[in-house]
Design an enzyme around this catalytic site. Structure first.
Site, mmCIF file in Angstrom:
data_model
loop_
_atom_site.group_PDB
_atom_site.id
_atom_site.type_symbol
_atom_site.label_atom_id
_atom_site.label_comp_id
_atom_site.label_asym_id
_atom_site.label_seq_id
_atom_site.Cartn_x
_atom_site.Cartn_y
_atom_site.Cartn_z
ATOM 1 N N ARG A 182 7.363 -1.067 26.988
ATOM 2 C CA ARG A 182 6.240 -0.187 27.325
ATOM 3 C C ARG A 182 6.061 -0.127 28.839
ATOM 4 N NH1 ARG A 182 2.545 -3.470 29.427
ATOM 5 N NH2 ARG A 182 2.231 -5.568 28.581
ATOM 6 N N ARG A 225 7.312 -7.837 17.707
ATOM 7 C CA ARG A 225 6.563 -7.364 18.868
ATOM 8 C C ARG A 225 7.038 -5.941 19.171
ATOM 9 N NH1 ARG A 225 6.915 -9.485 25.185
ATOM 10 N NH2 ARG A 225 5.224 -8.159 25.961
ATOM 11 N N HIS A 226 6.148 -5.099 19.660
ATOM 12 C CA HIS A 226 6.559 -3.755 20.069
ATOM 13 C C HIS A 226 7.631 -3.834 21.142
ATOM 14 C CE1 HIS A 226 4.489 -4.207 23.908
ATOM 15 N NE2 HIS A 226 3.473 -4.733 23.234
ATOM 16 N N ASP A 248 2.784 -9.618 21.289
ATOM 17 C CA ASP A 248 3.194 -10.987 21.608
ATOM 18 C C ASP A 248 2.125 -11.990 21.222
ATOM 19 O OD1 ASP A 248 1.485 -10.069 23.585
ATOM 20 O OD2 ASP A 248 2.728 -10.723 25.265
#
Length: 416
Positions: free
Chosen positions: A46, A42-43, A315
């Protein structure tokens, strides 16, 4: 976090010597050799979407704090956290003999591929910087930034009306299984929801009595309108504030004061994800392109492919992937999120030299809530969290390994 502090943290992560802790040296039984790793990530951290007219703006009369980057983009701290995770992976891979300390891998040994959004591409770039500093490793992505890559796009691909109806019914059933009333009541208090713009001129306005409307339309992500979307948006914003390191009196306006409250509110975010992306009907459809890609990398190509593959998405990708492959339920310690920011599903191919057999181990690699908030430097001596996962179709032994042929069968059956 000040820019000077961030720069100092990154420098420390890149320049620190590789350390080997004796208690971490035996990750696998004697004679086991790591051959290949694929990370589905997942990134990282943010900024939330809190622009004028957004769900966040409409759901509270309170003012939202300002962020250093536009909504949805990776923050500077998110980059730092990903460098730390990359650094840890470099140490662990070197410990297992898959890469060499102080050397750049060959061009065909590492492959990085991210969804074509700023936060996913930047996450991949920071991970590569931490894992292979100074090495010329390209992060692959679609040329047109700001658009979803089909591999990572968790959208419905079946336009049949009967499928859409079945998917909506599955989401409604999952929502009914969630016990969220207490969570909604707490959220209303935290956000002062009754005084929010969305409640203006309404004689009754609350989240517990609202109705969720689900959708499963062709070429769109599974969707919901109603309290579940509001709850997810607000709790997501609070969680991101906490990770970013906002003073506690600014995180949810200082209204969350205990771990129990965090756990209660996190049920809304987890419930949103579970409802939209983890019913088998929906998950198998929206995860199909990603499953196909992973099958090609680990099964069809196998050892002919890169030693290390990094995929960076969202996600929703991880949640639907775990359901589509039929992983057993899992618990992540020291985390309220089921699919944490920056977390990675790590597929590991091992060779047992004594038994002359190929094995697969799957782990969830992630940072705890406190590691994220404190920006803890990761290493073999101070590792991230690791939880072994198990596929229903590939039972694991006491050390978390399953036979490679059974894993391959699970993948091929899912791709069909």
């Amino acid at each position: 976090m000040k820019k000077l502090r961030v720069a100092t943290l990154i420098s420390a992560a890149l320049l620190s010597p590789v350390l080997f802790a004796a208690e971490q040296a035996q990750d696998a039984p004697e004679g086991y050799t790591l051959q290949q790793v694929l990370l589905m990530s997942r990134h990282n951290l943010r900024a939330p979407l809190a622009n004028n007219g957004s769900v966040l703006e409409q759901a509270t009369p309170r003012a939202w704090p300002k962020w250093e980057v536009p909504g949805g983009q990776l923050t500077t701290k998110g980059g730092v956290l990903e460098v730390y995770m990359g650094r840890y992976m470099r140490e662990w891979l070197a410990q297992q003999g898959l890469v060499k300390v102080g050397e750049c891998p060959t061009p065909d040994a590492v492959y990085a591929y991210a969804n074509s959004l700023q936060r996913t591409v930047a996450t991949a770039q920071f991970f590569i910087t931490g894992a292979f500093p100074g090495c010329d490793i390209l992060v692959h992505h679609q040329a047109k930034m700001g658009t979803m890559d089909p591999t990572f796009n968790p959208s419905i691909t079946n336009g049949d009306a009967a499928f859409s109806q079945a998917a909506v019914q599955a989401m409604e059933k999952q929502r009914q299984s969630e016990q969220l009333d207490e969570s909604y009541k707490l959220l209303e208090e935290v956000a002062d929801y009754q005084q929010a713009p969305v409640c203006k001129d309404k004689p009754q306005c609350d989240l517990t009595s609202g109705k969720d409307i689900f959708s499963a339309n062709l070429n769109e992500e599974p969707g919901v309108k109603g309290p579940l979307k509001v709850g997810n948006s607000l709790v997501d914003a609070f969680t991101l504030q906490y990770y970013e390191g906002f003073p506690l009196d600014q995180v949810a306006w200082g209204e969350i004061k205990s771990d129990k409250q965090w756990q209660l509110l996190s049920k809304l975010k987890n419930g949103y994800q579970d409802t939209l992306f983890t019913s088998p009907e929906v998950a198998r459809n929206v995860a199909a392109p990603l499953v196909k890609y992973i099958n090609n990398a680990l099964v069809e190509q196998g050892m002919k492919g890169p030693k290390v593959t990094l995929l960076v998405g969202h996600d929703s990708n991880i949640a639907s992937l775990l359901t589509a492959l039929d992983f057993k339920p899992y618990t992540l310690h020291n985390q309220n999120e089921r699919t944490p920011i920056g977390g990675k599903i790590m597929f590991e191919r091992w060779h047992d030299t004594k038994g002359n057999r190929e094995l697969m181990k799957v782990e969830y690699l992630y940072q705890s809530s406190e590691q994220l908030r404190n920006a803890d430097v990761l290493s073999l001596e101070a590792p991230p969290q690791r939880v072994t996962l198990e596929l229903a179709g590939c039972p694991t032994d006491a050390n978390g390994f399953c036979p490679m042929e059974k894993f391959e069968q699970v993948m091929r059956d899912t791709v069909r």
